[in-house]
Motif scaffolding. Structure first.
Motif, PDB file in Angstrom:
ATOM      1  N   VAL A   6       0.841  -1.207   0.000  1.00 22.42           N
ATOM      2  CA  VAL A   6       0.000   0.000   0.000  1.00 22.42           C
ATOM      3  C   VAL A   6       0.870   1.248   0.000  1.00 22.42           C
ATOM      4  N   ALA A  54      -1.806   3.820   3.749  1.00 25.08           N
ATOM      5  CA  ALA A  54      -1.889   4.818   2.679  1.00 25.08           C
ATOM      6  C   ALA A  54      -1.449   6.192   3.161  1.00 25.08           C
ATOM      7  N   LEU A 100      -4.090  -1.788   6.653  1.00 20.76           N
ATOM      8  CA  LEU A 100      -3.951  -1.369   5.257  1.00 20.76           C
ATOM      9  C   LEU A 100      -4.435   0.059   5.030  1.00 20.76           C
TER      10      LEU A 100
END
Length: 398
Positions: A54, A107, A103
């Motif tokens: 990610v 980002a 996850l």
């Protein structure tokens, strides 16, 4: 903000430590995670590999999208996302929930880290920027070095939930410090996305990205298998290997300090010297691999060089795209992660074909094209400088 703001740098360094700790800390407790949630160790490893993937995908995009917003607000948002995800992880009873909880904040990892480098560089005079960035890099090294053993110790002595609580507490402390002591940082000259994306048309930037991938791949290609190398080739026991990993990490922190000074005074010399010294070190280590004391002695300079290389890579990419600092730092994070992936894959190939004793061959092989591209970069930048100097002289004469 053109002054050496020690408190600001400290907050940024601790913030980067908290985020890197969240990313890497679970490495040491993957077996515990697998047992606790009833999944295989390979599925548990998605908490690390998924996080890294990610980062690699979002690093060029999200820093660019957030580049026009007040930097303090963006950092507060990023830290808040990490705090919420850590709290969810504390109470999660299902693996899919904890995976999602990692996850999503992944980002925002490149958003905060790229901002930390950018704000640190802009908080001092331009000549002092490498030193300021190097101090933030100490947080990166500390997260990589201390995150794994600290998380493992907490989880072992208490529980997985307490380890996740540790992540949350660190990020909450930085969130509070950022809200209280960090000044508002609105973007004075907002650049359009197209303007920033135009830096991708600069050959020098792509050369810097390639160098960064190769240098980082060389360092982490060997580091990924260093514990196995020290065990199989050198014959070290588990406790000694743990000590060597600690020595490497502390030396890495020292390397950040050294890099801050050398990149501020002699950046080109630092970049040119690093792969040559690293090559000599790897060759020497391949010869002394069977000698425990000699190999142990080389771990210290290897750690220092690893810290210097990380800073040099950031300098190369940011210096090649000074008009888009956040976007450049995002590209740096992508290059670093691509380097780790390529280096570990190449060294892993040598291990699978010829054995663990050939781990270093992959790292040395990546340094050869890195040296070539470094000299190409010197030629390109020197030619650009000479062209500018000639134009300045023409304007002066007219």
């Amino acid at each position: 903000m053109k002054k050496n703001n020690g408190l600001l740098i400290l907050i940024l360094a601790v913030g980067v430590f908290g985020i890197l700790n969240t990313e890497m800390g679970v490495i040491g407790i993957l077996p515990l995670v697998a047992t606790m949630f009833g999944v295989s160790i390979t599925r548990a490893a998605l908490l690390v590999s998924g996080f890294a993937l990610v980062i690699a995908l979002s690093a060029p995009v999200l820093p660019l999208l957030f580049s026009g917003f007040d930097r303090k607000k963006v950092m507060l948002l990023s830290l808040a996302v990490f705090v919420v995800s850590n709290i969810i992880s504390v109470f999660a009873t299902d693996f899919d929930i904890i995976l999602a909880a990692r996850l999503i904040p992944a980002a925002f990892h490149p958003v905060y880290v790229s901002l930390a480098f950018t704000v640190a560089a802009e908080s001092v005079e331009k000549t002092e920027a490498p030193k300021a960035v190097a101090r933030v890099f100490i947080g990166v090294s500390a997260g990589l070095v201390l995150g794994v053993p600290m998380t493992s110790l907490i989880a072992t002595e208490s529980s997985f939930a307490f380890a996740m609580t540790f992540f949350a507490v660190v990020n909450m402390a930085v969130l509070a410090a950022t809200a209280i002591w960090m000044p508002a940082m609105p973007v004075r000259e907002k650049q359009g996305y197209g303007t920033q994306l135009r830096v991708l048309g600069k050959p020098g930037l792509w050369i810097a990205i390639i160098i960064s991938i190769l240098l980082n791949g060389s360092v982490f290609g060997f580091f990924s298998y260093m514990a196995d190398y020290l065990n199989v080739v050198t014959g070290m026991g588990a406790r000694t290997i743990s000590l060597m990993l600690l020595v490497f990490g502390l030396a890495n922190i020292a390397g950040n300090i050294v890099a801050g000074k050398t990149l501020s005074t002699h950046p080109d010399r630092t970049v040119v010297a690093a792969p040559f010294i690293l090559s000599a070190l790897f060759l020497l280590m391949s010869v002394t691999g069977n000698w425990g004391h000699a190999t142990a002695a080389l771990i210290l300079p290897f750690g220092i060089l690893a810290g210097i290389v990380a800073n040099a890579n950031q300098y190369l990419i940011s210096d090649s795209a000074t008009e888009a600092p956040m976007f450049a730092n995002g590209l740096y994070l992508t290059a670093q992660n691509l380097g780790i992936t390529a280096g570990s894959a190449l060294c892993g190939f040598f291990i699978s074909v010829w054995g663990t004793q050939y781990t270093l061959a992959g790292s040395i092989l990546m340094l050869l094209p890195a040296i070539l591209f470094i000299f190409i970069r010197l030629f390109v930048t020197r030619k650009r400088y000479d062209t500018r100097s000639f134009s300045d002289k023409q304007e002066c004469c007219q």
